[in-house]
Write a protein that holds these residues in place. Structure first.
Motif, PDB file in Angstrom:
ATOM      1  N   LEU A  96      65.392  16.695 -93.445  1.00 51.40           N
ATOM      2  CA  LEU A  96      66.981  16.622 -94.026  1.00 51.40           C
ATOM      3  C   LEU A  96      66.934  17.166 -95.664  1.00 51.40           C
ATOM      4  N   SER A  97      67.965  17.969 -95.658  1.00 52.93           N
ATOM      5  CA  SER A  97      68.484  18.544 -97.227  1.00 52.93           C
ATOM      6  C   SER A  97      69.124  17.023 -98.114  1.00 52.93           C
ATOM      7  N   GLU A  98      69.394  16.063 -96.734  1.00 54.64           N
ATOM      8  CA  GLU A  98      70.262  14.793 -96.836  1.00 54.64           C
ATOM      9  C   GLU A  98      69.870  14.020 -97.493  1.00 54.64           C
ATOM     10  N   PHE A  99      68.390  14.363 -97.843  1.00 49.97           N
ATOM     11  CA  PHE A  99      67.058  13.118 -98.374  1.00 49.97           C
ATOM     12  C   PHE A  99      66.077  14.261 -99.119  1.00 49.97           C
ATOM     13  N   ALA A 100      66.804  14.683 -99.403  1.00 43.42           N
ATOM     14  CA  ALA A 100      65.734  15.619-101.203  1.00 43.42           C
ATOM     15  C   ALA A 100      65.619  15.211-102.322  1.00 43.42           C
ATOM     16  N   GLY A 101      64.521  14.385-102.495  1.00 43.24           N
ATOM     17  CA  GLY A 101      63.774  13.935-103.520  1.00 43.24           C
ATOM     18  C   GLY A 101      64.039  12.563-103.447  1.00 43.24           C
ATOM     19  N   LYS A 102      64.715  11.764-102.590  1.00 43.68           N
ATOM     20  CA  LYS A 102      65.599  10.468-102.207  1.00 43.68           C
ATOM     21  C   LYS A 102      63.880   9.905-101.394  1.00 43.68           C
ATOM     22  N   ILE A 103      63.335   9.871-100.919  1.00 42.88           N
ATOM     23  CA  ILE A 103      62.904   8.988-100.501  1.00 42.88           C
ATOM     24  C   ILE A 103      60.554   8.949-100.813  1.00 42.88           C
ATOM     25  N   SER A 104      60.652   7.097-101.266  1.00 45.59           N
ATOM     26  CA  SER A 104      59.981   6.695-102.231  1.00 45.59           C
ATOM     27  C   SER A 104      58.766   7.360-101.088  1.00 45.59           C
ATOM     28  N   THR A 105      57.658   7.766-102.222  1.00 45.69           N
ATOM     29  CA  THR A 105      56.440   8.556-101.994  1.00 45.69           C
ATOM     30  C   THR A 105      55.407   6.778-101.431  1.00 45.69           C
ATOM     31  N   ALA A 106      55.755   5.543-101.687  1.00 49.43           N
ATOM     32  CA  ALA A 106      55.455   4.975-101.092  1.00 49.43           C
ATOM     33  C   ALA A 106      55.358   4.174 -99.814  1.00 49.43           C
ATOM     34  N   LEU A 184      55.927  -4.379 -97.810  1.00 48.85           N
ATOM     35  CA  LEU A 184      56.170  -2.856 -98.389  1.00 48.85           C
ATOM     36  C   LEU A 184      57.249  -3.263 -99.123  1.00 48.85           C
ATOM     37  N   ALA A 185      58.166  -3.461 -98.978  1.00 50.10           N
ATOM     38  CA  ALA A 185      59.109  -3.561-100.072  1.00 50.10           C
ATOM     39  C   ALA A 185      59.326  -4.509-101.201  1.00 50.10           C
ATOM     40  N   ARG A 186      58.827  -5.152-100.405  1.00 51.03           N
ATOM     41  CA  ARG A 186      58.484  -6.141-101.488  1.00 51.03           C
ATOM     42  C   ARG A 186      57.425  -6.032-102.844  1.00 51.03           C
ATOM     43  N   THR A 187      56.270  -5.282-102.811  1.00 48.07           N
ATOM     44  CA  THR A 187      55.524  -4.384-103.135  1.00 48.07           C
ATOM     45  C   THR A 187      55.520  -3.729-104.335  1.00 48.07           C
ATOM     46  N   ASN A 188      57.220  -3.140-103.482  1.00 49.00           N
ATOM     47  CA  ASN A 188      57.167  -2.023-104.531  1.00 49.00           C
ATOM     48  C   ASN A 188      58.322  -1.863-104.758  1.00 49.00           C
ATOM     49  N   GLN A 189      59.191  -3.318-105.335  1.00 42.37           N
ATOM     50  CA  GLN A 189      60.778  -4.128-105.931  1.00 42.37           C
ATOM     51  C   GLN A 189      61.777  -3.245-105.833  1.00 42.37           C
ATOM     52  N   ALA A 190      61.864  -3.427-103.436  1.00 43.93           N
ATOM     53  CA  ALA A 190      63.770  -2.894-103.018  1.00 43.93           C
ATOM     54  C   ALA A 190      63.637  -4.151-103.230  1.00 43.93           C
ATOM     55  N   ARG A 191      65.354  -3.776-104.189  1.00 47.74           N
ATOM     56  CA  ARG A 191      66.329  -5.079-103.866  1.00 47.74           C
ATOM     57  C   ARG A 191      67.187  -5.115-102.691  1.00 47.74           C
ATOM     58  N   VAL A 192      66.585  -4.598-101.444  1.00 42.92           N
ATOM     59  CA  VAL A 192      67.213  -4.717-100.146  1.00 42.92           C
ATOM     60  C   VAL A 192      66.669  -4.384 -99.225  1.00 42.92           C
ATOM     61  N   ILE A 193      66.228  -4.944 -98.669  1.00 41.60           N
ATOM     62  CA  ILE A 193      65.554  -4.380 -96.777  1.00 41.60           C
ATOM     63  C   ILE A 193      66.684  -4.226 -95.894  1.00 41.60           C
ATOM     64  N   ASN A 194      66.872  -3.208 -95.412  1.00 43.18           N
ATOM     65  CA  ASN A 194      67.920  -3.525 -94.412  1.00 43.18           C
ATOM     66  C   ASN A 194      67.189  -3.381 -92.564  1.00 43.18           C
ATOM     67  N   ILE A 195      67.125  -4.403 -91.651  1.00 44.07           N
ATOM     68  CA  ILE A 195      66.839  -4.190 -90.849  1.00 44.07           C
ATOM     69  C   ILE A 195      67.801  -3.655 -89.470  1.00 44.07           C
ATOM     70  N   SER A 196      67.897  -3.222 -89.155  1.00 44.23           N
ATOM     71  CA  SER A 196      69.052  -2.842 -88.188  1.00 44.23           C
ATOM     72  C   SER A 196      68.484  -2.843 -86.603  1.00 44.23           C
ATOM     73  N   LEU A 197      67.905  -4.035 -86.518  1.00 44.92           N
ATOM     74  CA  LEU A 197      66.933  -4.498 -84.518  1.00 44.92           C
ATOM     75  C   LEU A 197      67.167  -5.921 -84.569  1.00 44.92           C
ATOM     76  N   GLY A 198      68.132  -5.696 -83.341  1.00 43.41           N
ATOM     77  CA  GLY A 198      67.212  -7.508 -82.403  1.00 43.41           C
ATOM     78  C   GLY A 198      66.488  -7.673 -81.755  1.00 43.41           C
ATOM     79  N   GLY A 199      66.625  -8.529 -81.383  1.00 44.07           N
ATOM     80  CA  GLY A 199      65.839  -9.485 -79.882  1.00 44.07           C
ATOM     81  C   GLY A 199      65.210 -10.643 -80.066  1.00 44.07           C
ATOM     82  N   SER A 200      64.279 -10.743 -79.827  1.00 49.37           N
ATOM     83  CA  SER A 200      64.016 -12.330 -79.645  1.00 49.37           C
ATOM     84  C   SER A 200      64.218 -12.973 -81.224  1.00 49.37           C
ATOM     85  N   ALA A 201      63.935 -14.107 -81.309  1.00 51.61           N
ATOM     86  CA  ALA A 201      63.815 -14.773 -82.414  1.00 51.61           C
ATOM     87  C   ALA A 201      62.065 -14.285 -83.069  1.00 51.61           C
ATOM     88  N   ALA A 202      62.463 -14.488 -85.107  1.00 46.56           N
ATOM     89  CA  ALA A 202      61.201 -14.076 -85.738  1.00 46.56           C
ATOM     90  C   ALA A 202      60.642 -14.701 -85.418  1.00 46.56           C
TER      91      ALA A 202
END
Length: 752
Positions: A96-106, A184-202
């Motif tokens: 999609l053009s909305e993500f052109a050049g924006k997706i990390s190679t990791a 993966l987010a941690r090792t690639n220096q992400a500043r924020v992780i979005n988890i739009s999921l639900g269900g049982s406790a971690a």
């Protein structure tokens, strides 16, 4: 042991059938690495338009950005550039053009070996809310220049499964895959992780991964759930686990009216970590690139994640914990005042988040500075706040840098009062005089109304408001002592000089550039042949209305002590009377009646004045006079030069031998040049904390120039005197924008 699985929290996703319109809010201004301007009151001239227009049709359709007031961040230079936001979800459509050049190679599939394609569309919709590109088409993300790290965690084949128990239909996300996404987010220096999921406790694996991520300062945003429950989803309650370290935000959903969406789980006992954002009919794109309206706490979570990305870029000094704290502290309160079990901390508000928070100080020092008012000016300085600039870098309570123009934080104070105080000085005056002693006192009654005579009962209630006593202590020497009476008044009494009956146009030699209340005064005069020598001293308080202190003082004036001493000579040369006086004014808490904060060098000043006056008797009852004052004031960080002048014309015997008319044009004391020489921080490096400085000059000469014109006519009437005054004041208080002042007064007085 079975591996815990989590499901997508999708409420509804419907095609966008109509164009959505909204407008973005303004707010704080900041950028990095170079801070951007802040515009505090009083309102400065309109700022130049930003080089990029962010309030576009695309922005107005991006209701996630609009509702969070993200335009405040954009105008400050924050768009998410250089910040990686991880999306743990069902993948993305990278074509999609909305993500052109924006997706990390990791980016990777962490539950299989599939391509990044998004079978469900959930991950694409979530990712677009965070970081869809700004391309003047459709919509854009909250942090549209951020980099998206996609962690595809749905179990292969689960997204297309429509059989079996309802809770096992649709995308299933194992704990182990989510944990790998967090890592993966941690090792690639992400500043924020979005988890739009639900269900049982971690489970243990996911808890351990979250523990590692928060230990590194990464912010995690998890959806609250779409069950309309009183508490968040079990997975979201990891925010209350010690492994969260206060870095996990639970995202509740709002509708377009700032009410909690009907489907959203409430804050419950997790209110300390619960924040709301728009989650109903959020405009985004699906896996095919079509615009849709997306509802659910899955939609509100990426709005908050985008806000985290903007703050992380704008303020690289902020830790993850500070970003979370800042979002909570700046949230717009909803529901019950303060934190509550429905809305938690309130609603996301980026306009507030980008404004300075907490104690502000000059960069490189602990010197406090206010974004609103760092000085309250006196009338002698008038509207000097409108002239010039004094830009400086300040840090807020989070160590964030802002540009502050100190010149815009000078409050003009209250305009000097005119007619009412003059009339209030009427009251009743008792006076007596002999060959060697004179006595005068003004009284007001104890609130029982004004009467022409003072009864015994009233005398017990009366309060002496002003007066003086004068005595000849030697054949050529006189002494006077006054209370609540200026040194100028008792000096005139010793000279036998009768001042014209002006109410508003004060004699230039009487004013000090500010309103004041005299406590005590003393004068000694010695006549040496045709030359009079006068020494006077006076103490009192400068009266200053400080808006910042108005509540504490209950609207009254602040009082700051001063003292003044003078030496004068006067004499006559035929019909010409001449006088010259030198005086010293000492202030410990003010500068010509103004109050300066620590950022402007503080207070205390010494002023020297030289006064010259002359009066000429033209005969036939005509007199002309003029007065000139020149002053120099030395303050802690600068020198000020001031002047005042006045011209009088008097005619005695206009219609009969006893009436008189007087005209006066006067300029009260006004700063004509000078200001403060300030060494201010001009740049601040977030990485090193190094501050560089520059010298700035803050001029205190006003643009406005107060000119007083007054006419007075007085004549005997029965047992007293009838006096009429007409006055006009241009630029009162030396404020060019103040309306001109005109007034008239009619007075009647009697001697007893």
């Amino acid at each position: 042991m079975m591996t815990a699985r989590h499901i997508l929290l999708l409420g509804t996703a419907i095609p966008l059938a109509v164009s959505l319109a909204a407008c973005g809010g303004g707010g704080g201004v900041n950028s990095t690495p170079t801070p951007a301007p802040l515009a505090p009151p009083p309102p400065p001239p309109p700022p130049p338009p930003p080089s990029t227009n962010f309030d576009t049709a695309e922005y107005r359709q991006s209701n996630a950005a609009v509702s969070s007031k993200a335009i405040s961040a954009y105008q400050a230079g924050a768009t998410g550039t250089g910040i990686t936001a991880a999306v743990v979800d069902s993948g993305i459509n990278p074509a999609l053009s909305e993500f052109a050049g924006k997706i990390s190679t990791a980016s990777a599939d962490l539950a299989g070996t599939r391509p990044m394609a998004d079978e469900d569309g959930h991950g694409t919709a979530v990712a677009a809310i965070i970081g869809a590109v700004k391309n003047d088409s459709g919509m854009h993300g909250v942090a549209f220049n951020s980099t998206l790290l996609i962690a595809k965690t749905d179990e292969p084949g689960s997204c297309t499964n429509t059989s079996g128990p309802v809770d096992q239909q649709g995308c299933q996300h194992p704990d182990s895959a989510i944990a790998r996404g967090v890592d993966l987010a941690r090792t690639n220096q992400a500043r924020v992780i979005n988890i739009s999921l639900g269900g049982s406790a971690a489970g243990g694996v996911l808890r351990a991964a979250i523990d590692r991520a928060t230990a590194q300062g990464i912010v995690i945003v998890i959806s609250a759930g779409n069950d309309a429950a009183a508490t968040p989803d079990p997975l979201a309650q990891i925010a209350l686990d010690p492994v969260a370290r206060g870095l996990v935000i639970i995202a509740g959903a709002l509708d377009a009216n700032d009410a909690l969406a009907s489907f959203s789980n409430q804050a419950g006992g997790a209110q300390a970590q619960y924040l709301t954002a728009l989650g109903s009919r959020v405009v985004t794109v699906n896996e095919n690139g079509a615009l849709i309206q997306f509802s659910g706490t899955s939609a509100s979570a990426p709005v908050i994640s985008g806000a985290v990305a903007l703050l992380a870029q704008a303020f690289p000094n902020l830790t993850g914990r500070q970003i979370v704290d800042l979002l909570f502290n700046s949230a717009r309160d909803l529901g019950t005042a303060g934190d509550d079990a429905t809305y938690g901390q309130g609603a996301l508000d980026l306009a507030r988040a980008f404004q300075p928070q907490g104690q502000t100080s000059l960069a490189g020092s602990m010197t406090p500075v206010s974004i609103a008012s760092n000085a309250t000016m006196s009338p002698a300085m008038g509207d000097a706040a409108k002239a010039g600039t004094a830009q400086s870098i300040m840090l807020d309570g989070y160590g964030r840098a802002y540009v502050l123009d100190l010149a815009r934080t000078l409050s003009p104070g209250a305009r000097p009062r005119a007619l009412a105080p003059a009339l209030a000085q009427g009251g009743r005056q008792l006076a007596a005089a002999g060959r060697a002693l004179a006595f005068s006192v003004s009284v007001t009654d104890g609130g029982r109304g004004t009467r022409m005579l003072l009864t015994r009962e009233e005398a017990e209630l009366a309060r002496a408001t002003a007066g003086f006593v004068a005595s000849r202590i030697a054949p050529r020497t006189e002494f006077a002592l006054g209370f609540h009476t200026s040194a100028g008044t008792i000096a005139a009494a010793l000279k036998g000089k009768r001042e014209p009956a002006f109410l508003v146009a004060e004699a230039p030699t009487r004013g000090l550039g500010f309103e004041r209340q005299t406590r005590s005064a003393v004068a000694v005069r010695h006549q040496l042949a045709d030359l009079g020598i006068m020494v006077t001293a006076e103490t009192g308080s400068a009266l200053l209305y400080d808006p910042a202190e108005a509540v504490r003082l209950r609207g009254d004036y602040g009082r700051h002590g001063y003292d003044r001493i003078s030496l004068g000579l006067d004499g006559r040369l035929g019909k010409l009377a001449l006088g010259v006086e030198a005086s010293r004014l000492g202030e410990k808490e003010t500068v010509l009646g103004a109050r300066f904060g620590p950022a402007l060098g503080g207070n205390g000043a010494t002023s020297w004045f030289l006064d010259v006056d002359a009066a000429f008797d033209l005969g036939r009852g005509w007199q002309l006079g003029g007065t000139l004052r020149q002053g120099i004031t030395r303050a802690p960080l600068g020198t000020l030069r001031s002047n005042a002048f006045g011209f009088d014309a008097i005619k005695i015997g206009v219609f009969d031998g006893n009436d008189r008319v007087a005209l006066r044009m006067a300029q009260p004391l006004r700063i004509v040049s000078g200001g403060l020489r300030l060494t201010l921080p001009e740049n601040y490096d977030y990485r090193t904390g190094i501050t560089t400085y520059a010298v700035r000059r803050l001029g205190l000469s006003p643009v406005g120039q107060q000119i007083d014109l007054e006419a007075s006519y007085a004549r005997p009437l029965g047992p007293g005197w009838l006096t009429t005054n007409l006055f006009y004041r241009q630029d009162p208080g030396n404020l060019w924008y103040a309306p001109d002042d005109i007034g008239v007064a009619l007075r009647f007085g009697m001697d007893f």
